[in-house]
Motif scaffolding. Structure first.
Motif, PDB file in Angstrom:
ATOM      1  N   ARG A 190      15.657   7.435  -8.268  1.00  0.00           N
ATOM      2  CA  ARG A 190      16.072   6.450  -7.928  1.00  0.00           C
ATOM      3  C   ARG A 190      15.706   6.177  -6.335  1.00  0.00           C
ATOM      4  N   LEU A 191      15.687   7.296  -5.360  1.00  0.00           N
ATOM      5  CA  LEU A 191      15.792   7.147  -4.155  1.00  0.00           C
ATOM      6  C   LEU A 191      14.219   6.752  -3.779  1.00  0.00           C
ATOM      7  N   TRP A 192      13.108   7.460  -4.500  1.00  0.00           N
ATOM      8  CA  TRP A 192      11.820   7.327  -4.348  1.00  0.00           C
ATOM      9  C   TRP A 192      11.661   5.593  -4.568  1.00  0.00           C
ATOM     10  N   ASN A 193      12.390   5.398  -5.387  1.00  0.00           N
ATOM     11  CA  ASN A 193      11.709   3.838  -5.935  1.00  0.00           C
ATOM     12  C   ASN A 193      12.324   2.723  -5.136  1.00  0.00           C
ATOM     13  N   PHE A 194      13.085   3.155  -3.976  1.00  0.00           N
ATOM     14  CA  PHE A 194      13.291   2.187  -2.883  1.00  0.00           C
ATOM     15  C   PHE A 194      12.142   1.980  -2.023  1.00  0.00           C
ATOM     16  N   VAL A 195      11.235   2.931  -2.068  1.00  0.00           N
ATOM     17  CA  VAL A 195       9.820   2.944  -1.456  1.00  0.00           C
ATOM     18  C   VAL A 195       8.831   3.024  -2.336  1.00  0.00           C
ATOM     19  N   GLY A 196       9.075   2.758  -3.639  1.00  0.00           N
ATOM     20  CA  GLY A 196       8.028   2.842  -4.681  1.00  0.00           C
ATOM     21  C   GLY A 196       7.891   1.504  -5.541  1.00  0.00           C
ATOM     22  N   ALA A 197       8.149   1.551  -6.956  1.00  0.00           N
ATOM     23  CA  ALA A 197       8.071   0.476  -7.703  1.00  0.00           C
ATOM     24  C   ALA A 197       9.166  -0.736  -7.468  1.00  0.00           C
ATOM     25  N   TRP A 198      10.453  -0.137  -7.104  1.00  0.00           N
ATOM     26  CA  TRP A 198      11.279  -1.365  -6.757  1.00  0.00           C
ATOM     27  C   TRP A 198      10.917  -2.262  -5.630  1.00  0.00           C
ATOM     28  N   LEU A 199      10.325  -1.584  -4.735  1.00  0.00           N
ATOM     29  CA  LEU A 199       9.654  -2.216  -3.320  1.00  0.00           C
ATOM     30  C   LEU A 199       8.412  -2.876  -3.738  1.00  0.00           C
ATOM     31  N   HIS A 200       7.618  -2.148  -4.409  1.00  0.00           N
ATOM     32  CA  HIS A 200       6.336  -2.843  -4.838  1.00  0.00           C
ATOM     33  C   HIS A 200       6.281  -4.209  -5.592  1.00  0.00           C
ATOM     34  N   PHE A 209       0.773  -1.217   0.048  1.00  0.00           N
ATOM     35  CA  PHE A 209      -0.058  -0.116  -0.136  1.00  0.00           C
ATOM     36  C   PHE A 209       0.824   1.214  -0.144  1.00  0.00           C
ATOM     37  N   VAL A 210       1.854   1.281   0.854  1.00  0.00           N
ATOM     38  CA  VAL A 210       2.716   2.741   0.868  1.00  0.00           C
ATOM     39  C   VAL A 210       3.388   2.681  -0.501  1.00  0.00           C
ATOM     40  N   SER A 211       4.183   1.530  -0.914  1.00  0.00           N
ATOM     41  CA  SER A 211       4.648   1.824  -2.387  1.00  0.00           C
ATOM     42  C   SER A 211       3.755   2.025  -3.434  1.00  0.00           C
ATOM     43  N   GLY A 212       2.544   1.673  -3.178  1.00  0.00           N
ATOM     44  CA  GLY A 212       1.424   1.960  -4.209  1.00  0.00           C
ATOM     45  C   GLY A 212       1.233   3.436  -4.160  1.00  0.00           C
ATOM     46  N   VAL A 213       1.362   4.202  -3.130  1.00  0.00           N
ATOM     47  CA  VAL A 213       1.107   5.491  -3.156  1.00  0.00           C
ATOM     48  C   VAL A 213       2.123   6.323  -3.743  1.00  0.00           C
ATOM     49  N   VAL A 214       3.481   5.782  -3.472  1.00  0.00           N
ATOM     50  CA  VAL A 214       4.426   6.526  -4.204  1.00  0.00           C
ATOM     51  C   VAL A 214       4.326   6.347  -5.749  1.00  0.00           C
ATOM     52  N   MET A 215       4.029   5.057  -6.169  1.00  0.00           N
ATOM     53  CA  MET A 215       4.126   4.752  -7.513  1.00  0.00           C
ATOM     54  C   MET A 215       3.069   5.863  -8.394  1.00  0.00           C
ATOM     55  N   LEU A 216       1.880   6.256  -7.711  1.00  0.00           N
ATOM     56  CA  LEU A 216       1.190   7.186  -8.156  1.00  0.00           C
ATOM     57  C   LEU A 216       1.667   8.759  -8.775  1.00  0.00           C
ATOM     58  N   PHE A 217       3.068   8.801  -7.934  1.00  0.00           N
ATOM     59  CA  PHE A 217       3.571  10.167  -8.460  1.00  0.00           C
ATOM     60  C   PHE A 217       5.135   9.918  -9.068  1.00  0.00           C
TER      61      PHE A 217
END
Length: 504
Positions: free
Chosen positions: A186-196, A30-38
């Protein structure tokens, strides 16, 4: 204990222990899904790629295309020829029949000589006004799992000293920039798509171990969410209340809130986890079931043999006279008719075609020409052909951060519906003469079970802009809270069970 009671007890236990296993991962999804919106997974969009290329100069350009094709291992099997800039110099880039790439200097005729110095020159040409540091080669890393990069591996890595601290990946075959990844992305992806997407478990472009790990975990999540929904409904007093006055039997705060949040967001949780499972196409359930469209027949001939005999310099001069500054020039064939496709620094396109014995610049193909070529895609007849002037549920553009953000979706587009067993629909780009997308009936079902349920991506919702994003964020917050109450309960259950085991 009756059969019904045993079934309910089993459902409760399934939810308890699958919840213990999945609760942390659910929260992270859920958290990474929010990041992936942006913020999306790093990719080089057509607009970024073309924006980094200079306009092609007509004077002094170029050796004949045939001289470049002479370097091909099999000119008769060549799939594409493009005139572009690599490291500030004009090059022909040839797509070989086996998918590999080669680049030929369009002035000297020399094959591209791969080196760190060439990679640095190409990087500096792509990102202007900053220094560049060569960081070596990688076959693959956490940002370069895409299969489209396979012909370019190994990849050169160059760190740019620009405001975005961009990391560029460059082809060792052609020297072209094939991916950019700014530091913030790259940094946001650690809690975004890469994590998701659990990419920390992925080791290669096609990784069946990773695929099945995600499939199994998603399937467990679906079972847990479904069992939890059933358990929550069974325990909720829709008529009347428990002795406590509550409609939930749970007096303890975390249990009660888990119950309430589960009833409030459980359907959403189930839809998102299920659609996430569908995104992995388990057992190939959404693979095209019938014959696939024949792109070679659609083109109607090999580009090396049927290319327009117009010299590159004259083609560029013709485009300039029409007010179009091309940054790339591509040789293509449509229905046996050769043409050139030009792109400028904003990825806009123009066509050069031979009409009545003279070369002409056109914005797009006539519909009847594209339709005639489209009839070659499948042996079955065309049931319907319609020009779409607006997006619909099967042809639409996504935001750049979406996983589909690099897909070009121009309007108008020609939709051709075939009367084949798979009920295939093909969308044809009138501006380029290329297939924009193709899907049969099974794939259209997958579009709803994955894309819609996971992303709410029908045009009516996409057009609402930030309203859609705000609603999705709020719903994800509800999912996070539900998952966090499950984490607390899961930790308690593990501790309690561990204590009992230790006591024995």
């Amino acid at each position: 204990m009756g059969l019904g009671a045993r079934a309910k007890r089993m459902t409760f236990l399934v939810h308890r222990w699958t919840g213990v296993l999945m609760c942390v991962l659910m929260a992270l999804w859920f958290v990474s899904g929010v990041v992936m919106l942006f913020v999306g997974y790093p990719k080089l969009t057509p607009w970024e790629r073309m924006g980094g290329l200079p306009a092609l100069p007509a004077p002094g350009c170029c050796i004949d295309v045939g001289a470049a094709l002479a370097h091909s291992r099999d000119a008769g099997a060549v799939k594409g020829i493009v005139l572009t800039s690599v490291g500030g110099r004009l090059h022909y880039v040839v797509a070989e029949g086996d998918g590999s790439r080669l680049a030929i200097d369009a002035v000297s005729g020399a094959p591209y000589a791969d080196s760190a110095a060439q990679a640095l020159a190409s990087a500096r040409s792509f990102v202007h006004g900053g220094g560049a540091v060569y960081a070596g080669q990688v076959a693959e890393d956490r940002w370069t799992h895409g299969r489209a990069l396979t012909p370019h591996r190994p990849l050169h890595v160059v760190e740019m000293d620009d405001p975005a601290a961009t990391r560029l990946y460059l082809s060792s075959s052609t020297g072209q920039v094939v991916l950019d990844a700014p530091r913030a992305e790259r940094l946001w992806n650690f809690v975004g798509a890469w994590l998701h997407w659990l990419y920390m478990l992925r080791n290669q472009p096609s990784d069946p171990v990773w695929s099945w790990t995600v499939i199994v975990l998603s399937a467990i999540g679906v079972v847990s969410a479904l069992a939890g929904a059933l358990n929550g409904i069974w325990r909720w007093r829709f008529a009347g209340s428990y002795k406590s006055g509550s409609k939930s039997p749970f007096r303890e705060a975390y249990l009660r809130w888990h119950h309430i949040l589960g009833l409030s967001f459980g359907a959403l949780l189930l839809a998102w986890i299920f659609s996430g499972l569908m995104s992995m196409n388990p057992l190939g359930v959404f693979d095209a079931k019938g014959r696939r469209p024949d792109l070679a027949a659609f083109e109607g001939g090999n580009v090396a043999a049927l290319r327009l005999p117009l010299p590159s310099s004259e083609a560029l001069a013709l485009l300039a006279a029409a007010g179009f500054r091309a940054s790339e020039l591509e040789w293509r064939v449509l229905g046996g008719q050769p043409y050139m496709l030009a792109r400028d620094d904003r990825a806009r396109t123009r066509l050069i075609v031979l009409e009545d014995g003279a070369y002409a610049v056109r914005e797009r193909w006539p519909e009847h020409v594209v339709l005639a070529a489209a009839r070659r895609l499948l042996p079955q007849p065309v049931a319907q052909a319609v020009v779409l002037d607006t997006y619909d549920a099967y042809f639409y553009a996504r935001q750049e951060q979406s996983m589909y953000g690099a897909d070009e979706r121009r309007l108008p587009v020609l939709r051709v519906v075939f009367n084949d067993p798979g009920a295939t629909w093909v969308h044809l780009d009138l501006y380029t003469g290329q297939v924009a997308s193709s899907m049969d009936g099974t794939q259209r079902v997958g579009r709803w079970l994955f894309n819609f349920l996971h992303s709410w991506d029908v045009p009516a919702l996409l057009d609402t802009g930030w309203w859609r994003e705000a609603v999705l964020v709020l719903l994800c917050i509800g999912g996070v809270l539900l998952s966090l109450t499950a984490v607390v309960l899961g930790v308690r259950r593990v501790r309690k069970t561990a204590g009992k085991i230790a006591a024995h």
